[in-house]
Design a protein around this motif. Structure first.
Motif, PDB file in Angstrom:
ATOM      1  N   GLU A  74       0.887  -1.004   0.055  1.00  0.00           N
ATOM      2  CA  GLU A  74       0.018   0.118   0.046  1.00  0.00           C
ATOM      3  C   GLU A  74       0.803   1.331   0.058  1.00  0.00           C
ATOM      4  O   GLU A  74       1.702   1.331   0.872  1.00  0.00           O
ATOM      5  CB  GLU A  74      -0.950  -0.096   1.155  1.00  0.00           C
ATOM      6  CG  GLU A  74      -2.058   1.094   1.242  1.00  0.00           C
ATOM      7  CD  GLU A  74      -2.921   0.784   2.437  1.00  0.00           C
ATOM      8  OE1 GLU A  74      -3.740   0.216   2.564  1.00  0.00           O
ATOM      9  OE2 GLU A  74      -2.454   1.416   3.438  1.00  0.00           O
ATOM     10  N   ILE A  75       0.533   2.017  -0.923  1.00  0.00           N
ATOM     11  CA  ILE A  75       1.526   3.549  -0.906  1.00  0.00           C
ATOM     12  C   ILE A  75       0.649   4.206  -0.128  1.00  0.00           C
ATOM     13  O   ILE A  75      -0.293   4.819  -0.835  1.00  0.00           O
ATOM     14  CB  ILE A  75       1.662   3.764  -2.315  1.00  0.00           C
ATOM     15  CG1 ILE A  75       2.343   2.658  -3.345  1.00  0.00           C
ATOM     16  CG2 ILE A  75       2.487   5.091  -2.279  1.00  0.00           C
ATOM     17  CD1 ILE A  75       2.488   3.196  -4.889  1.00  0.00           C
ATOM     18  N   SER A 116       1.561   8.779  -0.911  1.00  0.00           N
ATOM     19  CA  SER A 116       0.637   9.494  -2.093  1.00  0.00           C
ATOM     20  C   SER A 116      -0.483  10.422  -1.099  1.00  0.00           C
ATOM     21  O   SER A 116      -1.097  11.339  -1.486  1.00  0.00           O
ATOM     22  CB  SER A 116       0.087   8.708  -2.873  1.00  0.00           C
ATOM     23  OG  SER A 116      -0.892   7.612  -2.189  1.00  0.00           O
ATOM     24  N   HIS A 169       3.739  12.169  -6.066  1.00  0.00           N
ATOM     25  CA  HIS A 169       5.011  11.733  -6.560  1.00  0.00           C
ATOM     26  C   HIS A 169       4.850  12.086  -8.067  1.00  0.00           C
ATOM     27  O   HIS A 169       3.943  11.866  -8.688  1.00  0.00           O
ATOM     28  CB  HIS A 169       5.036  10.295  -6.283  1.00  0.00           C
ATOM     29  CG  HIS A 169       5.058   9.882  -4.839  1.00  0.00           C
ATOM     30  ND1 HIS A 169       6.297  10.167  -4.083  1.00  0.00           N
ATOM     31  CD2 HIS A 169       4.119   9.075  -4.185  1.00  0.00           C
ATOM     32  CE1 HIS A 169       5.956   9.803  -2.885  1.00  0.00           C
ATOM     33  NE2 HIS A 169       4.743   9.168  -2.695  1.00  0.00           N
ATOM     34  N   TYR A 214       6.682   6.732 -10.017  1.00  0.00           N
ATOM     35  CA  TYR A 214       5.517   5.475 -10.224  1.00  0.00           C
ATOM     36  C   TYR A 214       5.962   4.503 -11.092  1.00  0.00           C
ATOM     37  O   TYR A 214       6.069   3.226 -10.947  1.00  0.00           O
ATOM     38  CB  TYR A 214       4.290   6.294 -10.406  1.00  0.00           C
ATOM     39  CG  TYR A 214       3.512   6.676  -9.283  1.00  0.00           C
ATOM     40  CD1 TYR A 214       2.899   5.844  -8.288  1.00  0.00           C
ATOM     41  CD2 TYR A 214       3.018   7.915  -9.339  1.00  0.00           C
ATOM     42  CE1 TYR A 214       2.288   6.286  -7.120  1.00  0.00           C
ATOM     43  CE2 TYR A 214       2.479   8.714  -8.299  1.00  0.00           C
ATOM     44  CZ  TYR A 214       1.992   7.804  -7.110  1.00  0.00           C
ATOM     45  OH  TYR A 214       1.434   8.252  -6.017  1.00  0.00           O
ATOM     46  N   PHE A 260       0.165  -2.646  -6.573  1.00  0.00           N
ATOM     47  CA  PHE A 260       0.212  -1.320  -5.510  1.00  0.00           C
ATOM     48  C   PHE A 260      -1.156  -0.869  -5.459  1.00  0.00           C
ATOM     49  O   PHE A 260      -1.789  -0.539  -6.215  1.00  0.00           O
ATOM     50  CB  PHE A 260       1.101  -0.297  -6.242  1.00  0.00           C
ATOM     51  CG  PHE A 260       2.495  -0.676  -6.423  1.00  0.00           C
ATOM     52  CD1 PHE A 260       3.404  -0.220  -5.503  1.00  0.00           C
ATOM     53  CD2 PHE A 260       2.920  -1.223  -7.924  1.00  0.00           C
ATOM     54  CE1 PHE A 260       4.763  -0.412  -5.751  1.00  0.00           C
ATOM     55  CE2 PHE A 260       4.175  -1.378  -7.752  1.00  0.00           C
ATOM     56  CZ  PHE A 260       5.179  -0.865  -6.866  1.00  0.00           C
ATOM     57  N   VAL A 297      -3.010   2.220  -3.948  1.00  0.00           N
ATOM     58  CA  VAL A 297      -2.726   3.750  -3.871  1.00  0.00           C
ATOM     59  C   VAL A 297      -3.466   4.647  -2.791  1.00  0.00           C
ATOM     60  O   VAL A 297      -4.787   4.584  -3.276  1.00  0.00           O
ATOM     61  CB  VAL A 297      -2.311   4.465  -5.205  1.00  0.00           C
ATOM     62  CG1 VAL A 297      -1.841   5.642  -4.841  1.00  0.00           C
ATOM     63  CG2 VAL A 297      -1.582   3.553  -5.941  1.00  0.00           C
ATOM     64  N   LYS A 298      -3.082   5.087  -1.796  1.00  0.00           N
ATOM     65  CA  LYS A 298      -3.916   6.035  -1.148  1.00  0.00           C
ATOM     66  C   LYS A 298      -4.129   7.245  -1.650  1.00  0.00           C
ATOM     67  O   LYS A 298      -3.306   8.152  -2.076  1.00  0.00           O
ATOM     68  CB  LYS A 298      -3.372   6.263   0.091  1.00  0.00           C
ATOM     69  CG  LYS A 298      -4.269   6.895   1.192  1.00  0.00           C
ATOM     70  CD  LYS A 298      -3.751   6.528   2.826  1.00  0.00           C
ATOM     71  CE  LYS A 298      -4.658   7.052   3.769  1.00  0.00           C
ATOM     72  NZ  LYS A 298      -3.956   7.138   5.267  1.00  0.00           N
ATOM     73  N   VAL A 357      -0.474   8.336 -11.120  1.00  0.00           N
ATOM     74  CA  VAL A 357      -0.687   6.873 -10.821  1.00  0.00           C
ATOM     75  C   VAL A 357      -0.809   6.050 -12.101  1.00  0.00           C
ATOM     76  O   VAL A 357      -0.478   4.768 -12.347  1.00  0.00           O
ATOM     77  CB  VAL A 357      -1.712   6.377  -9.942  1.00  0.00           C
ATOM     78  CG1 VAL A 357      -1.679   7.245  -8.410  1.00  0.00           C
ATOM     79  CG2 VAL A 357      -3.166   6.673 -10.172  1.00  0.00           C
ATOM     80  N   LEU A 398       1.800   3.492 -12.930  1.00  0.00           N
ATOM     81  CA  LEU A 398       2.091   2.164 -12.466  1.00  0.00           C
ATOM     82  C   LEU A 398       1.422   1.150 -13.410  1.00  0.00           C
ATOM     83  O   LEU A 398       1.717  -0.098 -13.245  1.00  0.00           O
ATOM     84  CB  LEU A 398       1.254   2.009 -11.277  1.00  0.00           C
ATOM     85  CG  LEU A 398       1.545   2.707  -9.934  1.00  0.00           C
ATOM     86  CD1 LEU A 398       0.688   2.745  -8.700  1.00  0.00           C
ATOM     87  CD2 LEU A 398       2.996   2.381  -9.450  1.00  0.00           C
ATOM     88  N   ARG A 420      -1.087  -1.261 -11.022  1.00  0.00           N
ATOM     89  CA  ARG A 420      -2.068  -0.655 -10.160  1.00  0.00           C
ATOM     90  C   ARG A 420      -2.975  -1.441  -9.586  1.00  0.00           C
ATOM     91  O   ARG A 420      -3.572  -1.995 -10.218  1.00  0.00           O
ATOM     92  CB  ARG A 420      -2.365   0.543 -10.570  1.00  0.00           C
ATOM     93  CG  ARG A 420      -2.575   1.724  -9.383  1.00  0.00           C
ATOM     94  CD  ARG A 420      -3.510   2.680  -9.950  1.00  0.00           C
ATOM     95  NE  ARG A 420      -4.950   2.415  -9.549  1.00  0.00           N
ATOM     96  CZ  ARG A 420      -6.074   3.161  -9.595  1.00  0.00           C
ATOM     97  NH1 ARG A 420      -6.274   3.905 -10.613  1.00  0.00           N
ATOM     98  NH2 ARG A 420      -6.941   2.587  -9.159  1.00  0.00           N
ATOM     99  N   LEU A 466      -7.559   1.799  -5.614  1.00  0.00           N
ATOM    100  CA  LEU A 466      -7.500   3.077  -5.140  1.00  0.00           C
ATOM    101  C   LEU A 466      -8.106   3.027  -3.622  1.00  0.00           C
ATOM    102  O   LEU A 466      -9.315   2.694  -3.288  1.00  0.00           O
ATOM    103  CB  LEU A 466      -8.312   4.133  -5.650  1.00  0.00           C
ATOM    104  CG  LEU A 466      -8.444   5.613  -5.238  1.00  0.00           C
ATOM    105  CD1 LEU A 466      -7.073   6.172  -5.090  1.00  0.00           C
ATOM    106  CD2 LEU A 466      -9.458   6.297  -5.971  1.00  0.00           C
TER     107      LEU A 466
END
Length: 245
Positions: free
Chosen positions: A44-45, A48, A53, A58, A71, A73-74, A99, A102, A106, A109
């Motif tokens: 979990e990123i 962000s 970023h 990414y 990944f 992504v927050k 994002v 990715l 990815r 979300l």
């Protein structure tokens, strides 16, 4: 593939820093992310949430992990906490552009909402529509206000194909179990009784492993008790349980 031999089970941590004393479990050489992804199939990123970023960052992360790695992504706090999901198309567009790099690495979300953010059906419906259009992929939501656990909120999440996170500690009893759209299971373990610090014991890890194995849909379990380094130990213990024959 890295991680569980069942690609429907994804286990990881919030971030991929390898703390001192646990590095021997991972291959030597390469970046922390490359070493982390040799064992786990998900991460979990969280960074962000705090700052943007660069697209090439990414892209570099995506190139560092195996094909089956994903990944989560927050969503940035500028959207969830500052604008509170309203009038944020500009920020969503920028985030989506970042994002996108990715690529197929990815995953979901993650939309984490402030504890004070009550359910507002018109606002929620408009936001999830826009997020799905601009970002695509699966969306999971971690609400913390009690109004998000009422039947009308659950129905809206189902209608918009948004899975509700199962969280520990749970702000209300219903938050301990997944809800919303049933097509994805996503569990966030923050540490309890002390958030971000407390480790989980063997009995708790066994329960989460059993829940993941018993899921009929893709199951994510993310350990967020990172402050003391417990997350990596707990995630590795769960991985061992899930992959044991």
């Amino acid at each position: 593939m890295a991680g569980s031999s069942n690609p429907g089970i994804r286990i990881g941590t919030a971030g991929w820093s390898l703390t001192k004393g646990i590095g021997e479990r991972f291959p030597q050489g390469g970046s922390h992310l490359e070493r982390y992804a040799a064992l786990f199939n998900a991460v979990e990123i969280n960074s962000s949430f705090h700052r943007p970023h660069r697209p090439d960052t990414y892209a570099r992360w995506a190139a560092s992990v195996p094909t089956g790695f994903r990944f989560a992504v927050k969503l940035p706090k500028a959207i969830s906490h500052e604008r509170r999901l309203a009038n944020c198309d500009d920020l969503l567009a920028r985030f989506a552009g970042e994002v996108a790099h990715l690529g197929d690495k990815r995953g979901p979300l993650l939309v984490q909402l402030p504890p004070s953010f009550a359910f507002h059906p018109i606002l929620a419906a408009a936001f999830f529509d826009r997020a799905a259009t601009m970002l695509g992929k699966a969306i999971v939501c971690e609400p913390r206000h009690p109004t998000w656990f009422a039947p009308d909120a659950t129905a809206l999440l189902v209608a918009h194909r948004v899975s509700r996170v199962a969280a520990d500690p749970a702000p209300v009893p219903e938050a301990a179990q997944p809800g919303g759209w049933p097509g994805l299971r996503y569990t966030r373990l923050h540490g309890s009784p002390h958030m971000y610090r407390s480790p989980y014991d063997a009995a708790a890890i066994a329960r989460y492993a059993d829940a993941a194995r018993g899921s009929t849909v893709e199951s994510w379990t993310i350990y967020d008790n990172t402050t003391t380094g417990a997350a990596l130990h707990n995630a590795l213990d769960m991985l061992d349980r899930v992959t044991a024959t």
